[in-house]
Design a protein around this motif. Sequence first.
Motif, PDB file in Angstrom:
ATOM      1  N   VAL A 122       0.835  -1.192   0.000  1.00 17.03           N
ATOM      2  CA  VAL A 122       0.000   0.000   0.000  1.00 17.03           C
ATOM      3  C   VAL A 122       0.874   1.248   0.000  1.00 17.03           C
ATOM      4  CG1 VAL A 122      -1.698   1.324   1.306  1.00 17.03           C
ATOM      5  CG2 VAL A 122      -1.892  -1.168   1.177  1.00 17.03           C
ATOM      6  N   VAL A 123       0.629   2.140  -0.914  1.00 16.93           N
ATOM      7  CA  VAL A 123       1.352   3.403  -0.965  1.00 16.93           C
ATOM      8  C   VAL A 123       0.650   4.400  -0.047  1.00 16.93           C
ATOM      9  CG1 VAL A 123       2.095   5.313  -2.431  1.00 16.93           C
ATOM     10  CG2 VAL A 123       2.108   2.972  -3.323  1.00 16.93           C
ATOM     11  N   ILE A 124       1.372   4.885   0.951  1.00 22.95           N
ATOM     12  CA  ILE A 124       0.783   5.815   1.916  1.00 22.95           C
ATOM     13  C   ILE A 124       1.066   7.239   1.470  1.00 22.95           C
ATOM     14  CG2 ILE A 124       0.774   6.562   4.318  1.00 22.95           C
ATOM     15  CD1 ILE A 124       1.716   3.743   5.061  1.00 22.95           C
ATOM     16  N   ARG A 125       0.019   7.944   1.138  1.00 28.65           N
ATOM     17  CA  ARG A 125       0.159   9.334   0.699  1.00 28.65           C
ATOM     18  C   ARG A 125      -0.071  10.268   1.875  1.00 28.65           C
ATOM     19  NH1 ARG A 125      -2.429   6.581  -3.528  1.00 28.65           N
ATOM     20  NH2 ARG A 125      -1.443   6.841  -5.578  1.00 28.65           N
ATOM     21  N   ARG A 126       0.190  11.532   1.618  1.00 20.17           N
ATOM     22  CA  ARG A 126      -0.019  12.548   2.651  1.00 20.17           C
ATOM     23  C   ARG A 126      -1.488  12.563   3.084  1.00 20.17           C
ATOM     24  NH1 ARG A 126       0.607  19.040   2.212  1.00 20.17           N
ATOM     25  NH2 ARG A 126       1.040  19.466   4.409  1.00 20.17           N
ATOM     26  N   HIS A 127      -1.730  12.787   4.385  1.00 23.08           N
ATOM     27  CA  HIS A 127      -3.064  12.848   4.973  1.00 23.08           C
ATOM     28  C   HIS A 127      -3.753  11.483   5.027  1.00 23.08           C
ATOM     29  CE1 HIS A 127      -2.454  17.086   4.804  1.00 23.08           C
ATOM     30  NE2 HIS A 127      -2.714  17.217   3.513  1.00 23.08           N
ATOM     31  N   GLU A 128      -2.996  10.400   4.920  1.00 24.21           N
ATOM     32  CA  GLU A 128      -3.594   9.078   5.004  1.00 24.21           C
ATOM     33  C   GLU A 128      -3.044   8.331   6.214  1.00 24.21           C
ATOM     34  OE1 GLU A 128      -4.397   8.365   0.218  1.00 24.21           O
ATOM     35  OE2 GLU A 128      -3.041   7.033   1.319  1.00 24.21           O
ATOM     36  N   LEU A 129      -3.726   7.260   6.596  1.00 31.75           N
ATOM     37  CA  LEU A 129      -3.338   6.469   7.753  1.00 31.75           C
ATOM     38  C   LEU A 129      -2.055   5.700   7.477  1.00 31.75           C
ATOM     39  CD1 LEU A 129      -6.836   4.952   8.623  1.00 31.75           C
ATOM     40  CD2 LEU A 129      -5.719   6.872   9.772  1.00 31.75           C
ATOM     41  N   THR A 130      -1.175   5.677   8.477  1.00 30.93           N
ATOM     42  CA  THR A 130       0.006   4.836   8.372  1.00 30.93           C
ATOM     43  C   THR A 130      -0.401   3.389   8.648  1.00 30.93           C
ATOM     44  OG1 THR A 130       0.570   5.071  10.714  1.00 30.93           O
ATOM     45  CG2 THR A 130       1.448   6.734   9.198  1.00 30.93           C
ATOM     46  N   ASP A 131       0.505   2.461   8.383  1.00 35.42           N
ATOM     47  CA  ASP A 131       0.209   1.045   8.624  1.00 35.42           C
ATOM     48  C   ASP A 131      -0.099   0.792  10.100  1.00 35.42           C
ATOM     49  OD1 ASP A 131       0.537   0.431   5.969  1.00 35.42           O
ATOM     50  OD2 ASP A 131       2.622  -0.230   6.172  1.00 35.42           O
ATOM     51  N   SER A 132       0.685   1.404  10.995  1.00 35.93           N
ATOM     52  CA  SER A 132       0.469   1.181  12.428  1.00 35.93           C
ATOM     53  C   SER A 132      -0.866   1.761  12.883  1.00 35.93           C
ATOM     54  CB  SER A 132       1.620   1.791  13.235  1.00 35.93           C
ATOM     55  OG  SER A 132       1.721   3.186  12.998  1.00 35.93           O
ATOM     56  N   GLU A 133      -1.230   2.917  12.325  1.00 37.54           N
ATOM     57  CA  GLU A 133      -2.523   3.514  12.682  1.00 37.54           C
ATOM     58  C   GLU A 133      -3.674   2.641  12.177  1.00 37.54           C
ATOM     59  OE1 GLU A 133      -0.998   8.185  12.559  1.00 37.54           O
ATOM     60  OE2 GLU A 133      -2.122   7.329  10.893  1.00 37.54           O
ATOM     61  N   TRP A 134      -3.543   2.114  10.981  1.00 41.76           N
ATOM     62  CA  TRP A 134      -4.609   1.270  10.445  1.00 41.76           C
ATOM     63  C   TRP A 134      -4.717  -0.036  11.232  1.00 41.76           C
ATOM     64  CZ3 TRP A 134      -9.021   1.247   8.485  1.00 41.76           C
ATOM     65  CH2 TRP A 134      -9.569   0.103   7.918  1.00 41.76           C
ATOM     66  N   LYS A 146     -10.543  14.174   3.826  1.00 42.08           N
ATOM     67  CA  LYS A 146     -11.564  15.221   3.784  1.00 42.08           C
ATOM     68  C   LYS A 146     -11.438  16.172   4.971  1.00 42.08           C
ATOM     69  CE  LYS A 146     -15.787  17.170   3.744  1.00 42.08           C
ATOM     70  NZ  LYS A 146     -16.057  18.365   4.538  1.00 42.08           N
ATOM     71  N   ILE A 147     -11.317  15.616   6.196  1.00 36.98           N
ATOM     72  CA  ILE A 147     -11.257  16.505   7.366  1.00 36.98           C
ATOM     73  C   ILE A 147      -9.878  17.141   7.499  1.00 36.98           C
ATOM     74  CG2 ILE A 147     -13.061  15.232   8.578  1.00 36.98           C
ATOM     75  CD1 ILE A 147     -10.885  14.093  10.402  1.00 36.98           C
ATOM     76  N   ARG A 148      -8.852  16.501   6.946  1.00 38.11           N
ATOM     77  CA  ARG A 148      -7.518  17.090   6.979  1.00 38.11           C
ATOM     78  C   ARG A 148      -7.428  18.317   6.074  1.00 38.11           C
ATOM     79  NH1 ARG A 148      -3.417  17.235  10.550  1.00 38.11           N
ATOM     80  NH2 ARG A 148      -2.850  15.180  11.308  1.00 38.11           N
ATOM     81  N   THR A 149      -8.027  18.246   4.887  1.00 39.33           N
ATOM     82  CA  THR A 149      -7.863  19.306   3.888  1.00 39.33           C
ATOM     83  C   THR A 149      -9.038  20.262   3.822  1.00 39.33           C
ATOM     84  OG1 THR A 149      -8.824  17.920   2.147  1.00 39.33           O
ATOM     85  CG2 THR A 149      -6.435  17.779   2.492  1.00 39.33           C
ATOM     86  N   GLY A 150     -10.228  19.817   4.284  1.00 38.13           N
ATOM     87  CA  GLY A 150     -11.403  20.672   4.219  1.00 38.13           C
ATOM     88  C   GLY A 150     -12.047  20.735   2.849  1.00 38.13           C
TER      89      GLY A 150
END
Length: 292
Positions: free
Chosen positions: A6-18, A47-51
Motif C-alpha cells: 500500500v502506498v501511503i500518501r499525505r493525509h492518510e493512515l500509516t500502517d500502524s494507525e490502520w 476530507k477533514i484534513r484538507t477541508g
Amino acid sequence: MVDHGVVIRRHELTDSEWELLAPLIPSASRGRPRTEDRRVINGMVYKIRTGVSWRDLPERYGPWKTVYTRFRRYAIDGVFTRALQRIQARADAAGDIDWLVQIDSTIVRAHQHAAATGRKGEVPDDEPDDHALGRSRGGLTSKIHLACDGRGRPLAILLTPGQRHDGICARPLLERIRVPRTGPGRPRCRPDHVIADKAYSSRGFRAYLRKRGIGHTIPEKNDQKRHRRNRGRRGGRPTGFNSEIYRRRNTVERCFNQLKGFRGIATRYEKTATSYEAAVTLASLLLWARSI
C-alpha cells in the motif's frame, strides 16, 4: 496482516494507525462486497484534513458518494465515538491516562455552506433544532467544548452554538466522559482533578464538583471575591487555588491546536451537528492513535 504494497500518501493512515483502527471499524456481514475499508476511511481522513468538499475527493478513494454515505452512517450510528472509547479503555487499563483533566472551549467559524440546513420543520430526529449553529461577534459559529487528559488527548466533546456560555456547558461536558473497563466494572466517568479558567468559576459548578468528590483548580473572578468579602462571615471561605497545578492548563490549548490542524475542524463545513461532531471525534481518534 498489513499490506506492505500500500502506498501511503499525505493525509492518510500509516500502517500502524490502520492496524490499531481496523478492528474498531464495523465490517459488512452480508450483501455485495463493498469498497475496501482502509480506502474509504482514508477518504474521510483526507476530507477533514484538507477541508475539501465531498465531491472534490480524489478518485483514488473511490466514488465520493460511497465515502460520504459511509461517513454519514458512521456518524449517526456513533461508530467513531465507540471506537474512541475503546482506545481510551485500552489506555486506561495500561495506566496511560492522566486523570488531571482540563476543560475549555473554542469558537469555530462556520462556512456559508454549513448554514444551508434545509427548511424549518425538516430537522431529523438525531439533530438539534439549531444544528449547533449560532451567531456571535464572528458571525455564524459553533463552539467545541473539550475535556482532555493530562497528556492533551480528548476525553469528551460537546458541540453547541457559538454564543453558548462555557459555564452552562461544564457539567454536561464532564458527564460525557465515559471510559469503559476492559474487564468487569462500570465505565470510569470521574476525573481525579479538573482544571478550568475563570469562565467556569461559579458556586454551582464548584458545588457539583465537590459533590462528586472531584478536586478542582479554578481561579475566582474579581467580582466574586469582592462579593464574598462584602458578605463577611456569610460569604464563606476563599476558594482553594493551586497556581502550580494551574500552570498545566495550557495542555488543553495544545490539544485544540492539534485538532485545528485539521482544516475541516478549524472551519465548519458540515451542515449537520451530527456530521461535524463525528468529524471532530474522528480527528480525536487519530490524536489518540498517534500517541499510543
